[in-house]
Structures are given as C-alpha cells and as structure tokens.
Design a protein around this motif. Structure first.
Motif, short mmCIF file in Angstrom:
data_model
loop_
_atom_site.label_atom_id
_atom_site.label_comp_id
_atom_site.label_asym_id
_atom_site.label_seq_id
_atom_site.Cartn_x
_atom_site.Cartn_y
_atom_site.Cartn_z
N VAL A 86 79.40 54.10 71.66
CA VAL A 86 80.53 53.21 71.89
C VAL A 86 81.04 52.74 70.54
N SER A 87 82.35 52.83 70.33
CA SER A 87 82.95 52.41 69.07
C SER A 87 83.36 50.93 69.14
N ILE A 88 83.61 50.34 67.98
CA ILE A 88 84.09 48.96 67.92
C ILE A 88 85.41 48.83 68.69
N LYS A 89 86.25 49.84 68.55
CA LYS A 89 87.54 49.84 69.26
C LYS A 89 87.33 49.78 70.77
N HIS A 136 83.30 34.35 72.08
CA HIS A 136 82.28 34.41 71.03
C HIS A 136 82.04 35.85 70.58
N LYS A 137 82.00 36.77 71.55
CA LYS A 137 81.79 38.17 71.21
C LYS A 137 82.97 38.72 70.40
N LEU A 138 84.18 38.26 70.70
CA LEU A 138 85.33 38.67 69.90
C LEU A 138 85.21 38.15 68.47
N LYS A 139 84.68 36.94 68.32
CA LYS A 139 84.47 36.40 66.98
C LYS A 139 83.48 37.26 66.19
N MET A 140 82.44 37.70 66.88
CA MET A 140 81.44 38.52 66.21
C MET A 140 82.05 39.84 65.71
N ILE A 141 82.96 40.38 66.50
CA ILE A 141 83.66 41.60 66.07
C ILE A 141 84.52 41.29 64.86
N TYR A 142 85.23 40.17 64.92
CA TYR A 142 86.09 39.76 63.82
C TYR A 142 85.29 39.59 62.53
N LEU A 143 84.10 39.01 62.65
CA LEU A 143 83.27 38.74 61.49
C LEU A 143 82.55 39.98 60.97
N GLY A 144 82.68 41.09 61.69
CA GLY A 144 82.00 42.31 61.27
C GLY A 144 80.52 42.31 61.63
N GLU A 145 80.12 41.42 62.55
CA GLU A 145 78.71 41.30 62.91
C GLU A 145 78.35 42.01 64.20
N ALA A 146 79.34 42.54 64.90
CA ALA A 146 79.05 43.30 66.12
C ALA A 146 78.34 44.61 65.76
N PHE A 147 77.52 45.08 66.66
CA PHE A 147 76.76 46.33 66.45
C PHE A 147 75.90 46.25 65.19
N ASN A 148 75.52 45.01 64.80
CA ASN A 148 74.72 44.82 63.59
C ASN A 148 75.36 45.45 62.36
N GLY A 149 76.70 45.35 62.32
CA GLY A 149 77.44 45.84 61.17
C GLY A 149 77.73 47.33 61.18
N LYS A 150 77.33 48.03 62.23
CA LYS A 150 77.56 49.47 62.31
C LYS A 150 78.86 49.76 63.07
N PRO A 151 79.50 50.91 62.82
CA PRO A 151 80.77 51.21 63.48
C PRO A 151 80.63 51.60 64.95
N THR A 152 79.43 52.03 65.35
CA THR A 152 79.19 52.41 66.74
C THR A 152 77.82 51.90 67.18
#
Length: 287
Positions: A142-145, A114-130
C-alpha cells in the motif's frame, strides 16, 4: 514422530506453536471455538508480556464478535502503550473499526484526522513510502497515496453519518483526486444529491455508469449507481441548499488541521499536495 505431528497440527489449524498464554488463547479461539476462554488467555498474555501487540489486536477482534465492543475499545486504549511504535498505526485501524461498530462517529473523525496528520508529518508507515498489508490471507503493498485516499474515504463516510454532506463532499472530492474509484464517486454523488446539486451529481455518476473508474464493474456499484440514477431522474433541478442545519462545512476541518500541521511540521517540503489544495474547496464552498 510426535514433533512432526504437532507441527502439522499447527500448520493445518493456523495456530502458533508453543505453550505460552498467547498460544493457548489462539488454540481456544481457532481450534476449540471458545471465544470466552480465548479472551481470558489473551488477557493473561498481555499481563505476561507474551506477544502483547498480537494478543491485544486478536482480543479486540474476539470481543467485537461477542458485542463487547466498548470493552475492546478500553482495552486497546489502556494497553497500546505496551506495544512498540511501529504497531500504533495498525492499532489506530483497530480502534476505528471498533468505533464504527458502536457508532462512535466523533471518535472516528478525530482519529482519522490524527492519521492524516501523521501522513503530513512524514511519520506514516514509519517513514517508509509503502507498507505491507494483508487481506484474506494475501499480502500486498500500500502506498502513501493509496492510504491517504483510504483515510479520506473513511472520513467522508463518518461525516455522512452525521449528515454533514458538505464536509463529506469536500473530503470525497479530494480523495477522488488522489486515488479515484467507483465507491467514493457514488458516495460523492450521494452528498451532492443531498445538497440538491443535481447536475454535479449527474456528472459524477456518469463516471461510474460509463465504467471510467476502478470498481465500476462491481455488481454492488452497478446496483447503487442505478438507484442513484433513478433518484436523480425523479427530482427536478432546484437551487443549491446552502446553510441548512447539518450541511454546514466544518471550518475546523481545514483551519484547525492546517494550524496544527503548521505548528507541528514547519518543514513544508514533506507536505502532501492534499493539504496545499484542500483549502481551495473551502473557498469554492464560500462562493
């Protein structure tokens, strides 16, 4: 004078000031060292709407220390809806930690995907790059990478607990391509060993033995690398073990994840390279 003394007390003991139920819970937890009373006050804080996010997380930590992990899981599941959207990612991390504690591997895998999906959708970190994380009292970015690699590492470890070494190998290989380190390399080596792919395992291990990866100098990594090397030297090369029970790669990891991501996120521009490339590993396994 009394006010200044109170301020010093809170600074020294690292507890918040005030007289609400959350403050009382932290006082019971940290100052009085009374976890049972702390849990009672954390419950009162949640019911009163007093710093619900912090109360829920802190209560889960205390419950875990008291081996009340199942209760902590139910509490987080039941009351996370009272917390803001930006708190959900950290609550997922709390749940994953609790699942590890009580051996709920399937639940770990589901939440990590599920967390990987959130990254895929651009929703991780509330849309921020870090995002800002904290460890041992220190803050760092912490970066998305880095987060993607971390989640994949945890997913690989979960597959290892199910003895699904082929799936774990795929995940660890991808994690290493994104953000390599010695610990994931050693786990990857272990997965290859379990599949009797000794030559590949030896190549991965050399990266750690020659200090080519971050963390290679760590004493635990060195000791484990030496153990794996001894194990490699003790076995004779054998044909790769394919289609053995427990070693089959889960097709749903790629196929269902890909299908869900395609349905949920038609905007392909936000898709990370990880999801573009991971199916290649499945094709390699089929060869």
């Amino acid at each position: 004078m009394m006010k200044r003394e109170n301020e010093c007390f809170h600074v020294i003991h690292k507890v918040p000031s005030g007289d609400g139920p959350y403050v009382r819970a932290k006082h019971a937890q940290i100052v009085q060292k009374d976890p049972e009373s702390a849990i009672i006050w954390f419950w009162r804080a949640i019911n009163a709407g007093d710093r619900v996010e912090s109360a829920l997380k802190d209560m889960a930590v205390v419950m875990k220390q008291l081996d009340r992990t199942e209760e902590a899981i139910e509490a987080v599941r039941s009351f996370r809806g009272l917390c803001p959207k930006h708190a959900q990612d950290s609550l997922d991390n709390v749940l994953i930690d609790l699942y590890k504690k009580c051996g709920k591997v399937d639940e770990q895998i589901m939440l990590l995907k599920h967390k990987l999906k959130m990254i895929y959708l651009g929703e991780a970190f509330n849309g921020k790059p870090t995002k800002t994380a904290r460890s041992h009292g220190k803050k760092f970015q912490v970066s998305i990478k880095q987060e993607t690699s971390r989640i994949l590492g945890n997913l690989g470890w979960a597959y290892m607990q199910k003895s699904n070494y082929m799936a774990a190998e795929v995940v660890y290989s991808k994690a290493q391509m994104i953000d390599p380190d010695a610990n994931k390399a050693l786990n990857l080596c272990h997965c290859l060993l379990k599949q009797a792919r000794h030559q590949e395992a030896h190549l991965v291990l050399q990266e750690v033995l020659h200090y080519n990866l971050p963390g290679s100098e760590d004493s635990k990594s060195r000791n484990r690398a030496e153990e794996l090397l001894l194990e490699l030297e003790s076995v004779q090369p054998q044909p790769a073990l394919l289609n053995l029970p427990g070693l089959n790669f889960e097709d749903d990891f790629v196929e269902a994840l890909e299908r869900a991501l395609n349905e949920l996120a038609p905007a392909r521009s936000r898709r990370l390279p990880i999801f573009e490339e991971i199916s290649q590993f499945r094709d390699q396994l089929a060869c």
